[in-house]
Design an enzyme around this catalytic site. Sequence first.
Site, PDB file in Angstrom:
ATOM      1  N   HIS A  67      62.444  40.646  22.487  1.00 18.45           N
ATOM      2  CA  HIS A  67      61.852  39.364  22.856  1.00 18.45           C
ATOM      3  C   HIS A  67      60.620  39.148  21.980  1.00 18.45           C
ATOM      4  O   HIS A  67      59.953  40.112  21.572  1.00 18.45           O
ATOM      5  CB  HIS A  67      61.432  39.369  24.313  1.00 18.45           C
ATOM      6  N   GLU A  69      57.483  38.090  22.514  1.00 20.56           N
ATOM      7  CA  GLU A  69      56.198  38.621  22.945  1.00 20.56           C
ATOM      8  C   GLU A  69      56.199  40.139  23.024  1.00 20.56           C
ATOM      9  O   GLU A  69      55.190  40.790  22.726  1.00 20.56           O
ATOM     10  CB  GLU A  69      55.745  37.987  24.267  1.00 20.56           C
ATOM     11  N   CYS A  97      59.428  36.874  30.771  1.00 27.83           N
ATOM     12  CA  CYS A  97      60.319  37.441  31.781  1.00 27.83           C
ATOM     13  C   CYS A  97      59.630  38.641  32.437  1.00 27.83           C
ATOM     14  O   CYS A  97      58.524  39.031  32.053  1.00 27.83           O
ATOM     15  CB  CYS A  97      61.630  37.872  31.125  1.00 27.83           C
ATOM     16  N   CYS A 100      58.707  41.487  29.864  1.00 31.54           N
ATOM     17  CA  CYS A 100      57.562  41.200  28.999  1.00 31.54           C
ATOM     18  C   CYS A 100      56.268  41.084  29.796  1.00 31.54           C
ATOM     19  O   CYS A 100      55.219  41.554  29.351  1.00 31.54           O
ATOM     20  CB  CYS A 100      57.825  39.942  28.187  1.00 31.54           C
TER      21      CYS A 100
END
Length: 167
Positions: A67, A69, A97, A100
């Site tokens: 992802h 981030e 999410c 993260c």
Amino acid sequence: MLDGEGAGAATDGVVTDDERFMRMALDEARLAAEEGEVPIGAVVVCDGHVVARAHNRRETDADPSAHAEFSAMVAAARELGRWRLTGCTVYVTLEPCLMCAGLMVNARVDRCVYGASDPKGGALGTLFDVSCDPRLNHAFAVSAGVLGDEAAELLREFFRSRRRKRA
């Protein structure tokens, strides 16, 4: 700890730091889209300086943790030479999410600024809010909705395009 929708937005034509760094995250999101990835981008800022940038690479890297981030935080830790990201703000175009947001807790970030809310997986206020859960060992500030319309439109257009290609 949510600063509220539109936090960090320009007032009277003045561009805030939040907008400036979110624009960098949006640039990363556009790179993701060009690569066929879901257009999400992130930037990590420490003491006013960008220390890492990343965009989604789950398909490219065949990595469920790739992802934007998450990758940006890992790169920031390497750049800073420490796993604690105290003093850092994570800018990301879509609400993080659980994975993260959990990394943000574990990395001890000071703040997260995100663009579009994620009704299907948002963990900083929409479905869950791990940023201020008293059961966890760290809390951090959240500013939601910074350039959120632009971030949401980028996502909508990406998925519209994919649906048209399938039809």
